[in-house]
Design a protein around this motif. Structure first.
Motif, PDB file in Angstrom:
ATOM      1  N   GLY A 282     -14.086   1.051 -29.749  1.00  0.00           N
ATOM      2  CA  GLY A 282     -13.892  -0.392 -29.717  1.00  0.00           C
ATOM      3  C   GLY A 282     -12.741  -0.849 -28.855  1.00  0.00           C
ATOM      4  O   GLY A 282     -12.418  -2.036 -28.832  1.00  0.00           O
ATOM      5  N   PHE A 283     -12.107   0.090 -28.132  1.00  0.00           N
ATOM      6  CA  PHE A 283     -10.985  -0.255 -27.251  1.00  0.00           C
ATOM      7  C   PHE A 283     -11.432  -0.188 -25.792  1.00  0.00           C
ATOM      8  O   PHE A 283     -12.311   0.601 -25.432  1.00  0.00           O
ATOM      9  N   ASN A 284     -10.803  -0.980 -24.947  1.00  0.00           N
ATOM     10  CA  ASN A 284     -11.023  -0.946 -23.507  1.00  0.00           C
ATOM     11  C   ASN A 284      -9.722  -0.638 -22.789  1.00  0.00           C
ATOM     12  O   ASN A 284      -8.628  -0.932 -23.298  1.00  0.00           O
ATOM     13  N   ASP A 285      -9.834  -0.059 -21.591  1.00  0.00           N
ATOM     14  CA  ASP A 285      -8.680   0.208 -20.742  1.00  0.00           C
ATOM     15  C   ASP A 285      -8.737  -0.703 -19.523  1.00  0.00           C
ATOM     16  O   ASP A 285      -9.817  -1.004 -18.998  1.00  0.00           O
ATOM     17  N   ALA A 286      -7.577  -1.137 -19.056  1.00  0.00           N
ATOM     18  CA  ALA A 286      -7.527  -2.057 -17.925  1.00  0.00           C
ATOM     19  C   ALA A 286      -6.201  -1.917 -17.191  1.00  0.00           C
ATOM     20  O   ALA A 286      -5.239  -1.317 -17.701  1.00  0.00           O
ATOM     21  N   LEU A 287      -6.172  -2.465 -15.986  1.00  0.00           N
ATOM     22  CA  LEU A 287      -4.940  -2.572 -15.214  1.00  0.00           C
ATOM     23  C   LEU A 287      -4.537  -4.035 -15.192  1.00  0.00           C
ATOM     24  O   LEU A 287      -5.326  -4.900 -14.785  1.00  0.00           O
ATOM     25  N   LEU A 288      -3.326  -4.329 -15.637  1.00  0.00           N
ATOM     26  CA  LEU A 288      -2.775  -5.679 -15.584  1.00  0.00           C
ATOM     27  C   LEU A 288      -1.846  -5.766 -14.383  1.00  0.00           C
ATOM     28  O   LEU A 288      -0.987  -4.894 -14.196  1.00  0.00           O
ATOM     29  N   ILE A 289      -2.024  -6.797 -13.580  1.00  0.00           N
ATOM     30  CA  ILE A 289      -1.184  -6.979 -12.385  1.00  0.00           C
ATOM     31  C   ILE A 289      -0.411  -8.277 -12.510  1.00  0.00           C
ATOM     32  O   ILE A 289      -0.974  -9.320 -12.870  1.00  0.00           O
ATOM     33  N   ARG A 290       0.880  -8.208 -12.225  1.00  0.00           N
ATOM     34  CA  ARG A 290       1.727  -9.403 -12.223  1.00  0.00           C
ATOM     35  C   ARG A 290       2.221  -9.641 -10.794  1.00  0.00           C
ATOM     36  O   ARG A 290       2.784  -8.740 -10.175  1.00  0.00           O
ATOM     37  N   ARG A 291       2.011 -10.852 -10.286  1.00  0.00           N
ATOM     38  CA  ARG A 291       2.439 -11.199  -8.931  1.00  0.00           C
ATOM     39  C   ARG A 291       3.475 -12.307  -8.982  1.00  0.00           C
ATOM     40  O   ARG A 291       3.228 -13.380  -9.562  1.00  0.00           O
ATOM     41  N   ASN A 292       4.627 -12.049  -8.422  1.00  0.00           N
ATOM     42  CA  ASN A 292       5.693 -13.047  -8.366  1.00  0.00           C
ATOM     43  C   ASN A 292       5.307 -14.106  -7.334  1.00  0.00           C
ATOM     44  O   ASN A 292       5.090 -13.797  -6.162  1.00  0.00           O
ATOM     45  N   LEU A 293       5.210 -15.363  -7.768  1.00  0.00           N
ATOM     46  CA  LEU A 293       4.777 -16.421  -6.861  1.00  0.00           C
ATOM     47  C   LEU A 293       5.838 -16.772  -5.833  1.00  0.00           C
ATOM     48  O   LEU A 293       5.523 -17.386  -4.802  1.00  0.00           O
TER      49      LEU A 293
END
Length: 376
Positions: A282-293
């Motif tokens: 029931g879990f998923n894996d992902a990549l979270l990306i943060r971009r400084n504006l």
């Protein structure tokens, strides 16, 4: 603020410290160390430039540091039991069901070669290789506030494999070499055993890059957001995080403000990219990306969370990664976390535990007066 308000604040401050002292006092069997630990805490909270044995003794009206040094080096008390009480104190005031556990290390710059664990090694405290000790810490962050609740001293093999150095620093025979992620796991296991209320685990790249730690968290069905480097390979065909971050189109990025920074309002765009791998838990894996504006700089996080978890909630957990850095800064600046002058392994734990207690007291006082900063 009126005089009555100031007096009330002082009374709340003193009452809170008395309550904390009463909570940990039972672990000091004799009256002398029980009294002295209160003086030690008061000294750590006093507006002193440095908070070491000499200055704490002077603050307590003593002519020499012998009593303060005895508290750390010879007195009969259990630093781990006191740590557990500090953790309970923090949870009593800050605990919420969707809290976050944040793990990271901080450096303690030192001269010489005899302090337990000291060697030339990289520390994010200065961003370079220094002669220092490294401590791995756990912070608890919630909407009510954040505070350090656990700690372990990292011992390089230059220490664990040298019997003479071990003996000189009073490192017990049961202490073996453990990597920083292994120390983090030990700390997190204690948090689980204590049944802390939390929903997320966060950590820096040292912990995000460790597959053993990530696997252990996944086995226990714990959600995590762990930082990784741009070159860390996580894509469906072995691409690194920087390459994967080019996948999401512009319209899927979500913009959020992270409050005021040193150079004004901090705004980031966030995007989530699913990673390959079938799971039946029931879990998923992902990549979270943060971009400084402002400058386009990107940060990357591996995410493991229940299917259907919103990007907004994941971003909130990632934001909590900074909570432990703020805890380090506050504990060092306000509670003398790094001001100690001890060499022995047990004494490091004793000072650091009491500094954590002092810093937790300040956090709780600010929370009760509406001045605290929670995770949101």
């Amino acid at each position: 603020m009126g005089a009555d308000g100031t007096v009330d604040e002082v009374h709340r401050w003193a009452a809170g410290l008395d309550a904390l002292h009463a909570r940990i006092g039972g672990y000091f069997r004799r009256s002398e160390p029980r009294r002295r630990v209160m003086e030690y805490l008061c000294g750590l909270l006093a507006p002193l430039e440095r908070k070491n044995g000499w200055t704490l003794a002077e603050q307590a009206g003593e002519l020499c540091p012998d009593g303060m040094q005895r508290l750390l080096n010879q007195a009969d008390w259990d630093a781990d039991a006191v740590r557990d009480e500090v953790r309970g104190f923090v949870l009593e005031h800050l605990g919420v069901e969707d809290g976050v556990l944040a793990v990271d290390e901080t450096g303690f710059i030192k001269k010489g070669t005899r302090s337990a664990g000291v060697q030339r090694q990289y520390t994010s405290t200065s961003g370079k290789i220094e002669n220092c000790q490294l401590g791995v810490f756990l912070a608890y962050a919630s909407t009510r506030g954040r505070a350090l609740i656990d700690r372990e001293l990292y011992l390089p093999t230059s220490w664990t494999e040298d019997p003479a150095r071990r003996a000189d620093a009073k490192i017990g025979e049961d202490v073996t070499f453990r990597t920083k992620p292994a120390l983090a796991r030990a700390i997190l296991e204690r948090a689980l055993d204590a049944k802390l209320p939390f929903r997320w685990v966060t950590g820096d790249k040292v912990y995000g890059h460790d597959p053993v730690l990530r696997g252990w968290l996944a086995e226990r069905r714990l959600s995590y957001v762990l930082a990784i480097a741009p070159k860390y390979r996580c894509g469906p065909r072995g691409q690194n995080a920087r390459t994967v971050s080019a996948i999401p189109p512009e319209h899927v990025w979500e913009t959020r403000s992270d409050g005021d920074g040193a150079h004004g309002l901090r705004e980031y765009a966030w995007a989530l990219v699913s990673l390959p791998g079938e799971r039946d838990d029931g879990f998923n894996d992902a990549l979270l990306i943060r971009r400084n504006l402002a400058d386009g700089e990107r940060a990357y996080y591996l995410v493991h969370a229940p299917a259907g978890t919103s990007t907004t909630e994941i971003v909130r957990a990632a934001d909590a990664c900074s909570a432990i850095e703020e805890c380090f800064q506050a504990a060092k600046n306000e509670a003398g976390l790094d001001h100690y002058q001890v060499r022995h392994y047990p004494a490091w734990y004793r000072h650091v535990t009491l500094a954590m207690a002092a810093a937790a007291h300040l956090t709780v006082v600010r929370t009760t007066t509406g001045e605290g900063r929670g995770w949101s």
